[in-house]
Write a protein that holds these residues in place. Structure first.
Motif, short mmCIF file in Angstrom:
data_model
loop_
_atom_site.label_atom_id
_atom_site.label_comp_id
_atom_site.label_asym_id
_atom_site.label_seq_id
_atom_site.Cartn_x
_atom_site.Cartn_y
_atom_site.Cartn_z
N LEU A 46 -3.15 8.62 1.22
CA LEU A 46 -3.24 7.18 0.98
C LEU A 46 -1.85 6.59 0.81
O LEU A 46 -1.02 7.13 0.06
CB LEU A 46 -4.07 6.91 -0.28
CG LEU A 46 -5.53 7.36 -0.19
CD1 LEU A 46 -6.22 7.21 -1.54
CD2 LEU A 46 -6.27 6.55 0.88
N ALA A 70 -4.22 4.71 -6.51
CA ALA A 70 -4.31 6.15 -6.24
C ALA A 70 -3.17 6.87 -6.94
O ALA A 70 -2.04 6.37 -7.01
CB ALA A 70 -4.24 6.42 -4.74
N THR A 78 -3.46 0.89 -3.53
CA THR A 78 -3.74 1.17 -2.11
C THR A 78 -3.78 -0.15 -1.35
O THR A 78 -3.56 -1.23 -1.92
CB THR A 78 -5.09 1.88 -1.95
OG1 THR A 78 -6.13 0.96 -2.30
CG2 THR A 78 -5.18 3.14 -2.81
N SER A 79 -4.14 -0.07 -0.06
CA SER A 79 -4.21 -1.30 0.74
C SER A 79 -5.42 -2.15 0.37
O SER A 79 -5.56 -3.28 0.83
CB SER A 79 -4.23 -0.95 2.24
OG SER A 79 -5.27 -0.03 2.49
N LEU A 135 -8.88 2.11 4.40
CA LEU A 135 -7.64 2.26 3.61
C LEU A 135 -6.48 2.63 4.52
O LEU A 135 -6.65 3.38 5.48
CB LEU A 135 -7.85 3.37 2.57
CG LEU A 135 -8.73 2.97 1.39
CD1 LEU A 135 -9.37 4.20 0.76
CD2 LEU A 135 -7.91 2.22 0.35
N ASN A 136 -5.32 2.13 4.17
CA ASN A 136 -4.11 2.45 4.93
C ASN A 136 -3.68 3.88 4.57
O ASN A 136 -3.54 4.22 3.40
CB ASN A 136 -3.02 1.43 4.53
CG ASN A 136 -1.87 1.45 5.48
OD1 ASN A 136 -1.89 2.20 6.46
ND2 ASN A 136 -0.87 0.64 5.20
N ARG A 137 -3.48 4.72 5.62
CA ARG A 137 -3.11 6.13 5.40
C ARG A 137 -1.89 6.47 6.24
O ARG A 137 -1.63 5.82 7.25
CB ARG A 137 -4.28 7.05 5.80
CG ARG A 137 -5.51 6.87 4.91
CD ARG A 137 -6.69 7.62 5.48
NE ARG A 137 -7.90 7.37 4.70
CZ ARG A 137 -8.28 8.07 3.64
NH1 ARG A 137 -7.55 9.10 3.25
NH2 ARG A 137 -9.38 7.79 2.98
N LEU A 142 -14.68 7.76 -0.25
CA LEU A 142 -13.96 6.53 0.15
C LEU A 142 -14.21 6.19 1.63
O LEU A 142 -13.60 5.28 2.16
CB LEU A 142 -12.45 6.69 -0.07
CG LEU A 142 -11.99 6.87 -1.53
CD1 LEU A 142 -10.49 7.19 -1.57
CD2 LEU A 142 -12.28 5.60 -2.34
N THR A 172 0.41 3.83 -0.75
CA THR A 172 0.30 2.95 -1.92
C THR A 172 1.57 2.13 -2.08
O THR A 172 2.63 2.51 -1.59
CB THR A 172 0.10 3.78 -3.21
OG1 THR A 172 1.12 4.77 -3.28
CG2 THR A 172 -1.25 4.45 -3.23
N ARG A 186 -2.34 10.80 -2.76
CA ARG A 186 -1.41 9.74 -2.39
C ARG A 186 -0.18 10.36 -1.75
O ARG A 186 0.21 11.47 -2.08
CB ARG A 186 -1.09 9.02 -3.69
CG ARG A 186 0.16 8.25 -3.78
CD ARG A 186 0.15 7.54 -5.12
NE ARG A 186 1.45 7.05 -5.49
CZ ARG A 186 1.71 6.38 -6.60
NH1 ARG A 186 0.75 6.13 -7.46
NH2 ARG A 186 2.92 5.96 -6.86
N ARG A 187 0.44 9.64 -0.82
CA ARG A 187 1.62 10.17 -0.13
C ARG A 187 2.70 10.53 -1.16
O ARG A 187 2.98 9.75 -2.06
CB ARG A 187 2.13 9.09 0.83
CG ARG A 187 3.24 9.58 1.71
CD ARG A 187 3.49 8.62 2.84
NE ARG A 187 3.84 7.29 2.34
CZ ARG A 187 4.17 6.28 3.13
NH1 ARG A 187 4.18 6.44 4.43
NH2 ARG A 187 4.48 5.11 2.63
N ASP A 205 -11.80 13.02 -0.68
CA ASP A 205 -11.97 11.56 -0.69
C ASP A 205 -13.12 11.10 0.20
O ASP A 205 -13.12 9.97 0.66
CB ASP A 205 -10.67 10.87 -0.28
CG ASP A 205 -10.34 11.14 1.18
OD1 ASP A 205 -10.96 12.05 1.79
OD2 ASP A 205 -9.48 10.43 1.73
#
Ligand SMILES: Cc1cc2nc3c(=O)[nH]c(=O)nc-3n(C[C@H](O)[C@H](O)[C@H](O)COP(=O)(O)OP(=O)(O)OC[C@H]3O[C@@H](n4cnc5c(N)ncnc54)[C@H](O)[C@@H]3O)c2cc1C
Length: 295
Positions: free
Chosen positions: A247, A263, A256-257, A239-241, A234, A249, A268-269, A231
């Motif tokens: 990421l 994502a 995503t944020s 972005l919120n991680r 990006l 979501t 993605r988580r 990524d």
């Protein structure tokens, strides 16, 4: 404008391909940009996907690419270098620039195993990285687990419960505290301190040779090393991680944020499985189409 789309999808993972199928079948103008390679392509024996005869990941992805094209989606073999937010999104590749109000990122992760001679010959055949994918293939076999953290030890206990009693765990010096080593011994798991240098065997895997010369016989290997997200394109976006960098979501939309940036897949988580990524892609495709509708 040239290269203006309803949605740009980055990466031909199963999630990106499925989102493209849905969007193309709503007659949306969609493009999927993929640089080639990827983890799904590395899978030699995908046999846990409902309704799919056991198949290789390469055949699966190639079929998916033909499928998205058959519904009119554009496909480009390019590497995405950046995604910027402006009027919608501007996606720059090594070759061109593309614009759309929606972007789906599906570019996955890559493994970071150490350099071990023979890796390419045995990877995905008898050297595995994913318990959910290939743990089953180690059933009742002589297994070596290689890793660089205590996660490898937890993996050893889990593999013992599910698949095979014959496990040797190879870890670097100084990693396993004495009380943990005692627990391994109690469970019948052999602990070897060392650094793997070579996979032995021709044509089949026969063992692991450590730097220093010791040889550990085995039929299968499970790797337990870290992953890096694909990524870097990006990087300019805040972005919120989560703690691992994945990421975060929204549920169930997969956004995503950053609004309208979605994502799917291993970026993605959550769990990295083809069928999960494909499901996420379907949800994202339907969600984006709903937002494109002017009702
Ligand atoms: C050996 C092995 C066996 C596996 N077996 C199974 C199995 O049996 N069952 C199962 O469900 N899952 C299996 N998996 C896992 C599974 O393939 C993936 O985790 C899952 O499909 C999700 O993939 P993904 O969508 O995140 O990305 P990937 O499949 O990795 O696809 C990402 C794509 O994005 C592209 N890309 C990356 N960066 C860029 C960029 N900057 N620009 C353009 N394109 C880019 C890559 O080239 C790649 O084509 C296996 C994985 C491996 C490694």
């Amino acid at each position: 404008m040239k290269n203006q789309y309803d949605c740009i999808i980055i990466g031909a993972g199963p999630g990106g391909l499925q989102a493209a199928i849905h969007l193309a079948r709503y007659n949306r103008k969609v493009i999927l940009i993929d640089q080639g390679g990827g983890r799904t392509r590395h899978a030699l024996h995908m046999e846990n996907y409902l309704g799919l005869e056991p198949s290789s990941g390469k055949a699966f992805v190639d079929t998916g690419i033909r499928q998205i094209k058959s519904f009119g989606a554009a496909f480009k073999r390019e590497q995405v270098a950046s995604v910027r937010v402006g009027h919608g999104f501007m996606v720059s590749t090594n070759n061109d620039r593309y614009q759309a109000p929606y972007v789906v990122v599906s570019s996955g992760v890559k493994e970071n195993p150490p350099a071990i001679e023979g890796m390419n010959r045995f990877f995905a055949r008898s050297v595995f990285t994913c318990v959910d994918c290939d743990g089953y293939r180690t059933t009742a076999k002589k297994l070596v687990i290689l890793g660089d953290s205590l996660a490898a030890m937890r993996l050893a206990f889990a593999m013992k419960q599910m698949f095979t009693p014959d496990i040797t765990l190879i870890l670097p010096a100084g990693l396993v505290p004495d009380d943990h080593a005692a627990l391994l011994a109690e469970d019948g798991i052999t602990l070897v301190v060392g650094t793997p240098g070579e996979f032995l065997g021709d044509p089949g895997l026969a063992g692991v040779k450590l730097i220093g010369g010791q040889e550990i016989p085995c039929e299968v290997v499970m790797l337990s090393y870290s992953y890096t997200l694909n990524d870097s394109y990006l990087a300019s976006l805040a972005l919120n991680r989560d703690g691992s960098g994945a990421l975060v979501t929204s549920e169930p939309a997969g956004e995503t944020s950053i609004p309208n940036l979605f994502a799917v897949g291993a970026l993605r988580r959550g769990k990295a499985q083809a069928i999960i990524a494909a499901g996420q892609g379907a949800v994202v495709g339907i969600e984006i189409n709903g937002r494109l509708l002017d009702l």
